[in-house]
Design an enzyme around this catalytic site. Sequence first.
Site, PDB file in Angstrom:
ATOM      1  N   HIS A  88      -2.728   7.746  -1.239  1.00 33.00           N
ATOM      2  CA  HIS A  88      -1.616   7.210  -0.460  1.00 33.00           C
ATOM      3  C   HIS A  88      -1.310   5.782  -0.882  1.00 33.00           C
ATOM      4  CE1 HIS A  88       1.170   6.405   2.760  1.00 33.00           C
ATOM      5  NE2 HIS A  88       0.444   5.372   3.151  1.00 33.00           N
ATOM      6  N   SER A  89      -0.030   5.491  -1.103  1.00 34.80           N
ATOM      7  CA  SER A  89       0.452   4.161  -1.451  1.00 34.80           C
ATOM      8  C   SER A  89      -0.263   3.664  -2.708  1.00 34.80           C
ATOM      9  CB  SER A  89       0.254   3.216  -0.253  1.00 34.80           C
ATOM     10  OG  SER A  89       0.991   2.026  -0.415  1.00 34.80           O
ATOM     11  N   MET A  90      -1.011   2.560  -2.656  1.00 32.39           N
ATOM     12  CA  MET A  90      -1.758   2.126  -3.830  1.00 32.39           C
ATOM     13  C   MET A  90      -2.644   3.253  -4.340  1.00 32.39           C
ATOM     14  SD  MET A  90      -4.579  -0.967  -4.232  1.00 32.39           S
ATOM     15  CE  MET A  90      -6.035  -0.024  -3.740  1.00 32.39           C
TER      16      MET A  90
END
Length: 249
Positions: A88-90
């Site tokens: 998720h995300s990074m």
Amino acid sequence: MGAWLRCYQPRATAAVKLFCLPHAGGAASAYRAWPGLLGDGIEMHAVQYPGREERFREAFIDDMDVLVERVAAAIRPHTTGRYALFGHSMGGAVAYEVAAHLQRLGSPVPAQLFVSGRQPPELHRRGELHTRDDDGLTAELIRMGPTNAALVSEPELLELVLPVVRNDYRLMETYRPVPRPPLQCPITVLHGADDPELTVEQARAWGARTERGMRLHVFAGDHFYLVPQRESVVATVVDALHRACVVTP
């Protein structure tokens, strides 16, 4: 499993191992509630970056290439069986780079790459948030997810969180993606409809990163939609692994 991997609920007979990579400022515990929703056929391992939780005494890593090499080294012994990556995300950027790194090494590719709340590498944006003062960084956290406003009322917690967030923002804002061959595994993309950092069009662009097909799932919520939508998100992951014939329903 060593320092890098946390398996909260071992399942010796599982058909597939799912490796989950946290967001900027996050830790392995972000996925602690997932095993109970995955079913017996999937064993989850959460990646624990250094500098947080029980690894808090270890130095942070603020270089994407170094982080990818070390995460890949931890996962590679498990690639002889079926496995999948979720980030998720990074964590989505790290998961993609780990998949590409393993493919370059000639290791088996994941059965699925799940990317959540992250644009593909060719749309990566540079930034300078990691250079802001604590107030500026806190304001950015609140913009990304209004529920983060609770941090402001917990100064001791904020003092612990901000160095981790600053390091991870530095890692992402100095990340320089390079062109790579498309992955030889399918990609499932998950997106919060009100995510201020990602549009549906940008999420769809992940299709160019694979030769095995891409599916996009949109959920109600902001950048951290996967917290209130946990059950639906995990159900989507399980369904994708079922369709890949990795796990029998």
